[in-house]
Design a protein around this motif. Structure first.
Motif, PDB file in Angstrom:
ATOM      1  N   LYS A   1      -7.569   2.477  -1.724  1.00 19.04           N
ATOM      2  CA  LYS A   1      -6.273   2.441  -1.050  1.00 19.04           C
ATOM      3  C   LYS A   1      -6.427   2.720   0.441  1.00 19.04           C
ATOM      4  CE  LYS A   1      -3.631   3.788  -5.152  1.00 19.04           C
ATOM      5  NZ  LYS A   1      -2.988   4.896  -5.881  1.00 19.04           N
TER       6      LYS A   1
ATOM      7  N   HIS B   1      -7.830  -0.399   2.007  1.00 21.44           N
ATOM      8  CA  HIS B   1      -6.820  -1.459   2.082  1.00 21.44           C
ATOM      9  C   HIS B   1      -5.850  -1.221   3.228  1.00 21.44           C
ATOM     10  CE1 HIS B   1      -3.020  -3.497   0.896  1.00 21.44           C
ATOM     11  NE2 HIS B   1      -3.856  -4.466   0.568  1.00 21.44           N
TER      12      HIS B   1
ATOM     13  N   PRO C   1      -4.592  -2.150  -2.906  1.00 21.35           N
ATOM     14  CA  PRO C   1      -3.412  -1.285  -2.762  1.00 21.35           C
ATOM     15  C   PRO C   1      -3.106  -0.496  -4.021  1.00 21.35           C
ATOM     16  CG  PRO C   1      -2.733  -3.569  -3.048  1.00 21.35           C
ATOM     17  CD  PRO C   1      -4.239  -3.575  -2.896  1.00 21.35           C
ATOM     18  N   ASP C   2      -3.621  -0.956  -5.181  1.00 22.44           N
ATOM     19  CA  ASP C   2      -3.378  -0.272  -6.450  1.00 22.44           C
ATOM     20  C   ASP C   2      -4.680   0.244  -7.057  1.00 22.44           C
ATOM     21  OD1 ASP C   2      -4.473  -2.736  -6.981  1.00 22.44           O
ATOM     22  OD2 ASP C   2      -3.098  -3.246  -8.616  1.00 22.44           O
TER      23      ASP C   2
ATOM     24  N   LEU D   1      -1.088   9.725   1.624  1.00 23.60           N
ATOM     25  CA  LEU D   1      -1.371   8.936   0.431  1.00 23.60           C
ATOM     26  C   LEU D   1      -0.999   9.753  -0.810  1.00 23.60           C
ATOM     27  CD1 LEU D   1      -2.617   6.709  -1.314  1.00 23.60           C
ATOM     28  CD2 LEU D   1      -4.877   7.672  -0.799  1.00 23.60           C
TER      29      LEU D   1
ATOM     30  N   ASN E   1       0.837  -1.199   0.000  1.00 19.15           N
ATOM     31  CA  ASN E   1       0.000   0.000   0.000  1.00 19.15           C
ATOM     32  C   ASN E   1       0.874   1.252   0.000  1.00 19.15           C
ATOM     33  OD1 ASN E   1      -1.776   2.237   1.179  1.00 19.15           O
ATOM     34  ND2 ASN E   1      -3.251   0.578   0.996  1.00 19.15           N
TER      35      ASN E   1
END
Length: 329
Positions: free
Chosen positions: A124, A127, A117-118, A24, A4
């Motif tokens: 995201k 996750h 994670p993608d 993020l 992640n």
């Protein structure tokens, strides 16, 4: 380890109080190397249980963010045993926009677990919570209210689970939260929820619905603040006795609790939140908005109980949840 891209700016395993962000990376037109910055606080004092406290899973619900902002500003390491992880606005983009879902990708965080994670920004975040935050926790409290479209009597809730020992632990934590109402809650759309992600990992989970209408009141905020501290005391993290008052126990045993609208129009409520209603009695009428002289359409309760939740805006659309009737235990 999880793949992640979210990175915490603070440690999870150092004693003391740490205020920072879950960062993020998010490249966009106005910031090529930009980031979504989700505020987080970790308070730790030695070994002991870990509580994960979250609000703002939906961005138009405010009791959780307010209560958790105060807790993050006032909780002291020397006053606890173990660790408290506080995320006042889990879906921070939605929170800043005052909307249920994220303005970035229209993602409903509470329908996005276990996430990717993608994936999108919302996926995201889900996750990271699923693979990093939840595994660290022994007990999880996720604050909710009705947002802009629903209004609830203020309740804390646990779910019916296959593991009855786990269910009993969740019910005990719900009772310790000590909202004016305590509900065994039936979810009509549990796929992708944080609730499900936590419970599937065997953790103790409590959620709430503390009002609605896209705002908060002094009463609903007070319930949230007291409940969060009660839960930490129940978990053995915060010292002191529980602050308890009377609570009404509710049950949502089946789909007959829900009344969905099959017409669009203007709501004419017949009863108010918390009022008693018998099976077959009228909950609300819906008037046509495009003509006069037509009789309203009556919607009736499919079971006896109290009005636990209702549609909040004055106009309703076909398919909206109009009301929820819960059984008083």
């Amino acid at each position: 380890m999880t793949g992640n891209p979210i990175s915490p700016t603070i440690p999870f395993d150092q004693d003391g109080i740490h205020h920072g962000f879950l960062r993020l990376p998010y490249s966009r037109d106005d910031s090529a190397w930009g980031s979504v910055m989700i505020p987080i606080t970790v308070v730790r004092n030695g070994d002991g249980p870990t509580a994960l406290l979250t609000g703002g899973n939906h961005g138009d619900e405010y009791e959780g963010p307010i209560a958790l902002q105060e807790l993050a500003a006032t909780l002291k390491p020397e006053g606890i045993r173990g660790r408290v992880i506080i995320v006042p606005a889990l879906n921070h983009p939605a929170f800043l926009a005052g909307s249920r879902t994220s303005p970035i990708d229209q993602g409903n965080l509470n329908r996005s677990f276990p996430g990717k994670p993608d994936g999108t920004v919302t996926q995201k975040i889900a996750h990271f919570v699923d693979t990093v935050l939840i595994p660290m926790a022994d007990i999880v409290l996720d604050f909710h209210s009705g947002g802009k479209t629903l209004n609830f009597v203020p309740f804390a809730a646990a779910h019916v689970l296959e593991n009855k020992d786990q269910q009993a632990a969740c019910v005990a934590a719900m009772q310790a939260f000590n909202a004016p109402y305590s509900a065994t809650m039936l979810e009509i759309d549990s796929v992708g929820m944080l609730d499900t992600a936590v419970e599937q990992k065997g953790k103790v989970f409590v959620t709430t619905e503390l009002g609605g209408g896209g705002t908060a009141t002094a009463r609903s905020i007070g319930i949230a603040k007291k409940g969060a501290r009660n839960l930490l005391k129940h978990a053995g993290i915060l010292s002191g006795g529980l602050e308890l008052s009377s609570t009404i126990t509710l049950d949502m045993p089946d789909g007959d609790c829900f009344v969905f609208c099959e017409h669009s129009g203007m709501i004419d409520p017949v009863i108010d939140l918390g009022d008693e209603i018998a099976e077959g009695e009228v909950i609300a009428r819906v008037w046509q908005t495009e003509r006069t002289g037509a009789a309203p359409i009556e919607y009736r309760a499919k079971r006896s109980g109290i009005l636990m939740a209702r549609h909040f805006p004055g106009l309703v659309k076909m398919g909206d949840c109009l009301a929820v009737v819960a059984k008083v235990v």
